[in-house]
Design a protein around this motif. Structure first.
Motif, PDB file in Angstrom:
ATOM      1  N   ALA A   1     -31.299  -3.723  41.769  1.00 16.57           N
ATOM      2  CA  ALA A   1     -31.230  -2.295  41.444  1.00 16.57           C
ATOM      3  C   ALA A   1     -30.125  -2.024  40.426  1.00 16.57           C
ATOM      4  N   THR A   2     -28.977  -2.667  40.613  1.00 17.86           N
ATOM      5  CA  THR A   2     -27.861  -2.489  39.687  1.00 17.86           C
ATOM      6  C   THR A   2     -28.244  -2.966  38.295  1.00 17.86           C
ATOM      7  N   GLU A   3     -28.927  -4.109  38.234  1.00 22.81           N
ATOM      8  CA  GLU A   3     -29.355  -4.630  36.939  1.00 22.81           C
ATOM      9  C   GLU A   3     -30.408  -3.733  36.310  1.00 22.81           C
ATOM     10  N   GLU A   4     -31.293  -3.173  37.127  1.00 23.77           N
ATOM     11  CA  GLU A   4     -32.346  -2.295  36.601  1.00 23.77           C
ATOM     12  C   GLU A   4     -31.758  -1.096  35.865  1.00 23.77           C
ATOM     13  N   VAL A   5     -30.645  -0.572  36.362  1.00 22.70           N
ATOM     14  CA  VAL A   5     -30.038   0.617  35.757  1.00 22.70           C
ATOM     15  C   VAL A   5     -29.056   0.251  34.649  1.00 22.70           C
TER      16      VAL A   5
ATOM     17  N   GLU B   1     -29.054  -1.217  27.474  1.00 21.21           N
ATOM     18  CA  GLU B   1     -28.400  -0.085  26.822  1.00 21.21           C
ATOM     19  C   GLU B   1     -29.275   1.160  26.866  1.00 21.21           C
ATOM     20  N   ARG B   2     -30.576   0.957  27.015  1.00 19.77           N
ATOM     21  CA  ARG B   2     -31.507   2.090  26.998  1.00 19.77           C
ATOM     22  C   ARG B   2     -31.482   2.830  28.330  1.00 19.77           C
ATOM     23  N   LYS B   3     -31.241   4.114  28.286  1.00 15.70           N
ATOM     24  CA  LYS B   3     -31.181   4.907  29.507  1.00 15.70           C
ATOM     25  C   LYS B   3     -32.575   5.282  29.991  1.00 15.70           C
ATOM     26  N   SER B   4     -32.689   5.496  31.272  1.00 18.48           N
ATOM     27  CA  SER B   4     -33.959   5.887  31.874  1.00 18.48           C
ATOM     28  C   SER B   4     -34.427   7.228  31.320  1.00 18.48           C
ATOM     29  N   GLU B   5     -35.740   7.410  31.252  1.00 14.90           N
ATOM     30  CA  GLU B   5     -36.295   8.673  30.784  1.00 14.90           C
ATOM     31  C   GLU B   5     -36.391   9.702  31.909  1.00 14.90           C
TER      32      GLU B   5
ATOM     33  N   VAL C   1     -32.081   3.118  43.265  1.00 16.93           N
ATOM     34  CA  VAL C   1     -32.155   3.075  41.807  1.00 16.93           C
ATOM     35  C   VAL C   1     -31.944   4.477  41.227  1.00 16.93           C
ATOM     36  N   ALA C   2     -32.568   5.480  41.838  1.00 20.01           N
ATOM     37  CA  ALA C   2     -32.410   6.861  41.371  1.00 20.01           C
ATOM     38  C   ALA C   2     -30.958   7.317  41.492  1.00 20.01           C
ATOM     39  N   PHE C   3     -30.308   6.934  42.594  1.00 27.59           N
ATOM     40  CA  PHE C   3     -28.896   7.272  42.792  1.00 27.59           C
ATOM     41  C   PHE C   3     -28.032   6.642  41.703  1.00 27.59           C
ATOM     42  N   LEU C   4     -28.265   5.352  41.415  1.00 27.61           N
ATOM     43  CA  LEU C   4     -27.501   4.674  40.371  1.00 27.61           C
ATOM     44  C   LEU C   4     -27.773   5.285  39.003  1.00 27.61           C
ATOM     45  N   ASP C   5     -29.010   5.733  38.788  1.00 27.71           N
ATOM     46  CA  ASP C   5     -29.382   6.355  37.520  1.00 27.71           C
ATOM     47  C   ASP C   5     -28.583   7.634  37.299  1.00 27.71           C
ATOM     48  N   VAL C   6     -28.385   8.387  38.371  1.00 26.14           N
ATOM     49  CA  VAL C   6     -27.574   9.602  38.296  1.00 26.14           C
ATOM     50  C   VAL C   6     -26.114   9.228  38.019  1.00 26.14           C
ATOM     51  N   ALA C   7     -25.636   8.199  38.717  1.00 22.47           N
ATOM     52  CA  ALA C   7     -24.241   7.782  38.581  1.00 22.47           C
ATOM     53  C   ALA C   7     -23.940   7.201  37.210  1.00 22.47           C
TER      54      ALA C   7
END
Length: 280
Positions: free
Chosen positions: A14-18, A22-26, A48-54
């Motif tokens: 999950a950490t690697e996914e986020v 360099e490209r941020k999630s849409e 993953v969603a939590f890390l995306d916010v962080a």
């Protein structure tokens, strides 16, 4: 109960996914919040969603340090002058997917799919690669009436992209289909129906996919692995296309021969596909 190592691996993934690109999630903040609050979402997707916010509050210098400490692509058999490494693109139940972006307009970018297998024993790796190739060719032949459905895929034994994967891994190379891949099982049914109304070929391809899958189930007693982000609708310059991007497993349709949880999930998705085909 799952082992500590299992959860440790999932946290790392999950950490690697986020942070592994360099490209941020849409996904927007509200999208991530909806995932976190949704009781039907998996714990992995929520994390993953939590890390995306962080990610927005983590300094870019720290994110870059993480990527530099994680990856080493110097031993991979690719021309990095024309295909720079862009980091992790995604992943599934058995592999991590990385992007090599082409600098030439007339040459497509490609993805590098690394199997999770940890063994560096050459004989084991060769056998696994052979199995993957046989599975791939069997399913590609099965869907011969849909020549664009399954992207070309080539299997190799290679060094990994992680610094701790230097013993060798099973991997494959596949053409990059773009960032706009819609998981057919997460897309609203009304959106699928609308797309099919605008594009008769997409509609016909979905129906044919279901027809062939149904024949496989009823006549041969087998069911496709359609778990994960596998069956997608890709938005490309020439229009929307159906793709089966990870065609590597066929399970027995006998619930006594297949893991009960896996069988239940696959059967549920198969029935949903039939519903889509009936309504488009």
């Amino acid at each position: 109960m799952r082992s500590f190592e299992f959860y440790k691996k999932r946290v790392e993934q999950a950490t690697e996914e986020v942070f592994g690109t360099e490209r941020k999630s849409e996904r927007s903040f509200s999208d991530n919040l909806s995932i976190i609050r949704d009781g039907k979402e998996s714990k992995y997707r929520k994390f993953v969603a939590f890390l995306d916010v962080a990610r927005d509050i983590v300094p870019e210098s720290l994110q870059k340090y993480y990527r530099d400490s994680l990856y080493d692509t110097s031993e991979l058999p690719f021309n990095f002058e024309n295909f720079p490494f862009e980091g992790r693109l995604g992943g599934g139940a058995e592999c991590n997917v990385y992007l090599f972006s082409s600098k030439k307009e007339d040459v497509p970018s490609f993805v590098f799919k690394v199997d999770y297998i940890d063994s560096g024993d050459p004989e084991t790796l060769v056998e696994v690669a052979k199995e993957r190739k046989v599975e791939y060719e069997k399913i590609k032949e099965l869907f011969g009436e849909l020549p664009e459905l399954i992207p070309e895929e080539h299997f190799i034994i290679s060094e990994g992209v992680h610094k701790n994967e230097k013993a060798g891994v099973v991997a494959s190379v596949q053409k990059f289909l773009g960032y706009n891949l819609g998981d057919i099982f997460r897309m609203p049914l009304e959106d699928i129906k609308s797309s099919c109304a605008e594009d008769p070929k997409l509609c016909a391809d979905i129906k044919k996919f279901v027809e062939i899958s149904k024949h496989l189930f009823e006549e041969k007693g087998e069911i496709l692995d359609i778990l994960g982000v596998n069956l997608v609708i890709a938005e490309q310059e020439e229009g929307k296309k159906l793709h089966f991007i990870d065609p590597h497993h066929i399970y027995s349709a006998n619930s006594e021969e297949t893991d009960s949880k896996v069988f239940s999930l696959v059967e549920e998705r198969f029935l949903y596909l039939q519903k889509i085909a009936d309504e488009i």
